[in-house]
Design a protein around this motif. Structure first.
Motif, PDB file in Angstrom:
ATOM      1  N   VAL A   1      -7.410  12.301   4.676  1.00  0.00           N
ATOM      2  CA  VAL A   1      -8.439  11.536   3.976  1.00  0.00           C
ATOM      3  C   VAL A   1      -7.800  10.347   3.267  1.00  0.00           C
ATOM      4  N   VAL A   2      -8.454   9.189   3.371  1.00  0.00           N
ATOM      5  CA  VAL A   2      -8.055   8.019   2.588  1.00  0.00           C
ATOM      6  C   VAL A   2      -9.214   7.652   1.669  1.00  0.00           C
ATOM      7  N   VAL A   3      -8.950   7.607   0.379  1.00  0.00           N
ATOM      8  CA  VAL A   3      -9.942   7.201  -0.615  1.00  0.00           C
ATOM      9  C   VAL A   3      -9.580   5.785  -1.066  1.00  0.00           C
ATOM     10  N   ILE A   4     -10.472   4.837  -0.820  1.00  0.00           N
ATOM     11  CA  ILE A   4     -10.225   3.445  -1.202  1.00  0.00           C
ATOM     12  C   ILE A   4     -10.764   3.215  -2.605  1.00  0.00           C
ATOM     13  N   GLY A   5      -9.884   2.843  -3.527  1.00  0.00           N
ATOM     14  CA  GLY A   5     -10.312   2.595  -4.900  1.00  0.00           C
ATOM     15  C   GLY A   5      -9.395   3.280  -5.892  1.00  0.00           C
ATOM     16  N   SER A   6      -9.506   2.849  -7.152  1.00  0.00           N
ATOM     17  CA  SER A   6      -8.666   3.439  -8.195  1.00  0.00           C
ATOM     18  C   SER A   6      -9.440   3.666  -9.488  1.00  0.00           C
ATOM     19  N   GLY A   7     -10.774   3.683  -9.388  1.00  0.00           N
ATOM     20  CA  GLY A   7     -11.608   3.913 -10.559  1.00  0.00           C
ATOM     21  C   GLY A   7     -11.861   5.393 -10.789  1.00  0.00           C
ATOM     22  N   ALA A   8     -12.826   5.678 -11.656  1.00  0.00           N
ATOM     23  CA  ALA A   8     -13.103   7.055 -12.054  1.00  0.00           C
ATOM     24  C   ALA A   8     -13.478   7.938 -10.867  1.00  0.00           C
ATOM     25  N   THR A   9     -14.240   7.399  -9.913  1.00  0.00           N
ATOM     26  CA  THR A   9     -14.651   8.204  -8.753  1.00  0.00           C
ATOM     27  C   THR A   9     -13.447   8.600  -7.910  1.00  0.00           C
ATOM     28  N   ALA A  10     -12.576   7.650  -7.621  1.00  0.00           N
ATOM     29  CA  ALA A  10     -11.382   7.945  -6.830  1.00  0.00           C
ATOM     30  C   ALA A  10     -10.471   8.922  -7.561  1.00  0.00           C
TER      31      ALA A  10
ATOM     32  N   LEU B   1      -5.829   4.688  -1.796  1.00  0.00           N
ATOM     33  CA  LEU B   1      -5.430   3.321  -1.472  1.00  0.00           C
ATOM     34  C   LEU B   1      -6.032   2.378  -2.511  1.00  0.00           C
ATOM     35  N   GLN B   2      -5.177   1.714  -3.261  1.00  0.00           N
ATOM     36  CA  GLN B   2      -5.644   0.825  -4.323  1.00  0.00           C
ATOM     37  C   GLN B   2      -5.054  -0.571  -4.168  1.00  0.00           C
ATOM     38  N   ARG B   3      -5.840  -1.564  -4.553  1.00  0.00           N
ATOM     39  CA  ARG B   3      -5.305  -2.932  -4.600  1.00  0.00           C
ATOM     40  C   ARG B   3      -4.433  -3.120  -5.823  1.00  0.00           C
ATOM     41  N   SER B   4      -4.836  -2.484  -6.930  1.00  0.00           N
ATOM     42  CA  SER B   4      -4.051  -2.578  -8.159  1.00  0.00           C
ATOM     43  C   SER B   4      -4.245  -1.292  -8.950  1.00  0.00           C
ATOM     44  N   PRO B   5      -3.249  -0.890  -9.726  1.00  0.00           N
ATOM     45  CA  PRO B   5      -3.340   0.345 -10.501  1.00  0.00           C
ATOM     46  C   PRO B   5      -4.332   0.251 -11.657  1.00  0.00           C
ATOM     47  N   THR B   6      -4.676   1.422 -12.181  1.00  0.00           N
ATOM     48  CA  THR B   6      -5.582   1.561 -13.316  1.00  0.00           C
ATOM     49  C   THR B   6      -4.861   2.329 -14.422  1.00  0.00           C
TER      50      THR B   6
ATOM     51  N   HIS C   1      -3.097  -4.164   0.234  1.00  0.00           N
ATOM     52  CA  HIS C   1      -4.380  -4.716   0.651  1.00  0.00           C
ATOM     53  C   HIS C   1      -4.658  -4.313   2.085  1.00  0.00           C
ATOM     54  N   ILE C   2      -5.933  -4.200   2.410  1.00  0.00           N
ATOM     55  CA  ILE C   2      -6.332  -3.802   3.759  1.00  0.00           C
ATOM     56  C   ILE C   2      -6.281  -5.000   4.699  1.00  0.00           C
ATOM     57  N   ASP C   3      -5.583  -4.829   5.806  1.00  0.00           N
ATOM     58  CA  ASP C   3      -5.608  -5.842   6.863  1.00  0.00           C
ATOM     59  C   ASP C   3      -6.814  -5.598   7.748  1.00  0.00           C
ATOM     60  N   SER C   4      -6.951  -4.357   8.240  1.00  0.00           N
ATOM     61  CA  SER C   4      -8.111  -4.005   9.050  1.00  0.00           C
ATOM     62  C   SER C   4      -8.168  -2.500   9.256  1.00  0.00           C
ATOM     63  N   PHE C   5      -9.356  -2.029   9.570  1.00  0.00           N
ATOM     64  CA  PHE C   5      -9.483  -0.655  10.040  1.00  0.00           C
ATOM     65  C   PHE C   5      -8.992  -0.610  11.482  1.00  0.00           C
ATOM     66  N   THR C   6      -8.514   0.562  11.899  1.00  0.00           N
ATOM     67  CA  THR C   6      -8.099   0.786  13.281  1.00  0.00           C
ATOM     68  C   THR C   6      -8.833   2.021  13.787  1.00  0.00           C
ATOM     69  N   PRO C   7      -8.738   2.348  15.053  1.00  0.00           N
ATOM     70  CA  PRO C   7      -9.405   3.567  15.547  1.00  0.00           C
ATOM     71  C   PRO C   7      -8.954   4.833  14.822  1.00  0.00           C
ATOM     72  N   THR C   8      -7.717   4.838  14.306  1.00  0.00           N
ATOM     73  CA  THR C   8      -7.185   6.059  13.702  1.00  0.00           C
ATOM     74  C   THR C   8      -6.932   5.953  12.205  1.00  0.00           C
TER      75      THR C   8
ATOM     76  N   ILE D   1      -6.217   2.947   8.801  1.00  0.00           N
ATOM     77  CA  ILE D   1      -6.227   1.637   8.146  1.00  0.00           C
ATOM     78  C   ILE D   1      -4.856   0.994   8.277  1.00  0.00           C
ATOM     79  N   ARG D   2      -4.849  -0.266   8.736  1.00  0.00           N
ATOM     80  CA  ARG D   2      -3.613  -1.048   8.752  1.00  0.00           C
ATOM     81  C   ARG D   2      -3.583  -1.904   7.484  1.00  0.00           C
ATOM     82  N   LEU D   3      -2.452  -1.872   6.790  1.00  0.00           N
ATOM     83  CA  LEU D   3      -2.306  -2.596   5.533  1.00  0.00           C
ATOM     84  C   LEU D   3      -1.641  -3.952   5.745  1.00  0.00           C
ATOM     85  N   LYS D   4      -1.783  -4.827   4.767  1.00  0.00           N
ATOM     86  CA  LYS D   4      -1.184  -6.159   4.862  1.00  0.00           C
ATOM     87  C   LYS D   4       0.337  -6.080   5.004  1.00  0.00           C
ATOM     88  N   SER D   5       0.928  -5.045   4.442  1.00  0.00           N
ATOM     89  CA  SER D   5       2.378  -4.877   4.516  1.00  0.00           C
ATOM     90  C   SER D   5       2.842  -4.483   5.915  1.00  0.00           C
ATOM     91  N   GLY D   6       1.885  -4.107   6.784  1.00  0.00           N
ATOM     92  CA  GLY D   6       2.211  -3.638   8.122  1.00  0.00           C
ATOM     93  C   GLY D   6       2.182  -2.133   8.253  1.00  0.00           C
TER      94      GLY D   6
END
Length: 508
Positions: free
Chosen positions: A181-190, A207-212, A317-324, A326-331
């Motif tokens: 499972v990948v949970v996108i976000g870093s707020g209370a729900t995540a 998976l977070q863009r920035s920490p909380t 950061h998310i580059d794109s979703f893939t069939p399997t 998420i690909r990240l900007k870092s590669g």
């Protein structure tokens, strides 16, 4: 089509709406009222959200109503317990008999000729249209869209072969056992979802863009449990409530005044929780404490899940979703069977209702709010909003009390219409939700009403200050217009400092 008249019409049967009805019952027993609720149950947020681990993000001794103690030692309660508490409160005060379920308000128009609101609502099950009139309208709908949450359009999302589930629309039959499972976000729900799902999933990545900023909090208050053994429940509740209000206020004020010191404090707490088992860069925000809301970690469960290897954090950061996955900007790539975009709320005022005055639409983003309760230039209309820096219900309670004070004042003087007027060009740029930089607030800046720069138009986000204003300052203050005539500026009561402080901490 049926038509009915009430002294007060409340929209929404969540925490705020039930609280408003209870305050009416307690303080204005002669008032007739009805609650219009689109859903088929009491609870609002706590009836809508069903994701695993759903719980309060505020301690229950301040989140509970000031007139009905939250009992037990639970500091952070699960969603079902909170919903049950609100339902029990409604039954105890008899307000459940005043709720019209399954009724969606479609329009609300103030008639200056008739000096009342005309409200049209539709029964969503039968399609029947109902018409209501009311002397006063109170919106208790919160500030987000119940029909949909916020979700960005992710590149390549359509190629993902697994499931995408938004927390606001959690399917009852979702099976995540043994899955990635990948949970996108870093707020209370995540922060809530990750450790809860990690107990059964193969692995959960946040998976977070920035920490909380995070703060561990025990789920049980041993001091309160001890107090409850030797003191009456109400007394123990008041003492615990006063302590927690003071602590929360102190943390917030110190964060604003000494951000560097508080940053060191918060990060030091997290470092001890992780015990060297995770990279601190995932927990080190690039903003100051309380520029965004502080997230509570129940019993440190997120840190435990990370240390056990059942959960991990990726900051990228998310580059794109893939069939399997998420690909990240870092590669790097994150494999996933289920992706959960815990990406926030879609802000919506008054549940999407477009109010009008004599047929002219009220554009809320162009309005400022009086004492954070009444709408400038709109007669006999209140909106209940809680705090963003402390428990929501603390503000909802005293805002509801203020409305009851206003109703009684008007009745005693034979006044039919109260309208706040800004004659000093007080409009500012901050919204009624304050200056927090949270994404969901920033996205809705062009939809939210504004607060003013001074006086009763400015929102303090300070409970002690608001208690003084809403409980003790005179109704007549020169800003409210009564039956079309400006009110005189009343003399402030000689309450001194201790009376509002005692009232704030121990109740009215």
């Amino acid at each position: 089509m049926s038509q009915q008249h009430f002294d007060v019409l409340i929209v929404g049967a969540g925490v705020s709406g039930i609280g408003m009805a209870c305050h009416l019952t307690r303080e204005c027993p002669g008032k007739s009222y009805a609650i219009l609720e689109r859903r088929t149950a009491i609870g609002g947020t706590w009836d809508l959200f069903r994701y695993p681990g759903i719980r309060s993000d505020s301690d229950m001794f301040t989140f509970g109503y000031n007139f009905r103690p939250w009992t037990g030692g639970k500091v952070l309660a699960d969603g079902a317990a909170i919903k049950a508490y609100v339902e029990d409160t409604a039954r105890e005060y008899g307000v459940d008999r005043h709720i019209r379920f399954g009724v969606a308000v479609k329009s609300a128009d103030w008639s200056s000729t008739d000096r009342c609101w005309r409200v049209t609502a539709v029964n969503e099950a039968s399609g029947e249209t109902n018409s209501f009139t009311a002397n006063f309208l109170v919106g208790c709908t919160g500030y987000y869209n119940y029909d949909r949450g916020y979700k960005p359009d992710f590149p390549g999302e359509e190629t993902f072969q697994g499931q995408i589930v938004h927390p606001q629309h959690w399917p009852e039959d979702l099976d995540y056992r043994g899955k990635k499972v990948v949970v996108i976000g870093s707020g209370a729900t995540a922060i809530t979802l990750v450790p809860t799902m990690a107990a059964e999933a193969a692995h959960v990545t946040m998976l977070q863009r920035s920490p909380t900023y995070l703060m561990p909090l025990p789920s049980t208050d041993k001091v309160t449990l001890a107090l409850q053994k030797v003191l009456p429940a109400k007394v123990a509740y008041r003492i615990t409530r006063a302590r927690n209000i003071s602590i929360a206020r102190l943390l917030y004020e110190r964060s604003r005044r000494s951000p560097k010191a508080m940053r060191r404090l918060f990060l030091g707490i997290i470092r001890r929780q992780l015990d060297g088992k995770a990279d601190m860069r995932h927990f080190t925000p690039d903003y100051n404490p309380w520029d965004q809301r502080l997230c509570v970690v129940k019993d440190g469960d997120l840190f435990k899940a990370i240390k056990s290897g059942k959960a991990s954090i990726a900051t990228d950061h998310i580059d794109s979703f893939t069939p399997t996955g998420i690909r990240l900007k870092s590669g790097a790539e994150l494999e996933a069977d289920i992706i959960i975009p815990a990406t926030g709320l879609d802000i919506q005022m008054l549940g999407g209702i477009q109010p009008s005055v004599d047929g002219e639409p009220v554009v809320l983003k162009d309005k400022i709010i009086y004492k954070n309760v009444l709408v400038e230039g709109v007669p006999n209309a209140g909106m209940i909003f809680g705090y963003t820096n402390i428990s929501w219900t603390l503000k909802a309670d005293i805002a509801n009390e203020y409305l009851c004070r206003l109703f009684n004042f008007m009745d005693q003087r034979g006044i039919r219409v109260a309208t706040p007027r800004d004659r000093e060009n007080s409009r500012g740029e901050d919204t009624i939700l304050g200056s927090l930089s949270a994404g969901y607030i920033q996205r809705a800046a062009d939809r939210l009403p504004k607060q003013g720069t001074h006086g009763p138009w400015k929102s303090s986000q300070n409970y002690l200050e608001d208690v003084k204003i809403l409980r003790f300052e005179p109704i007549e203050d020169g800003y409210l217009e009564f039956d079309g005539q400006p009110s005189r500026k009343g003399q402030r009561p000689a309450a001194g400092f201790l009376r509002p402080l005692r009232s704030a901490l121990f109740g009215s």
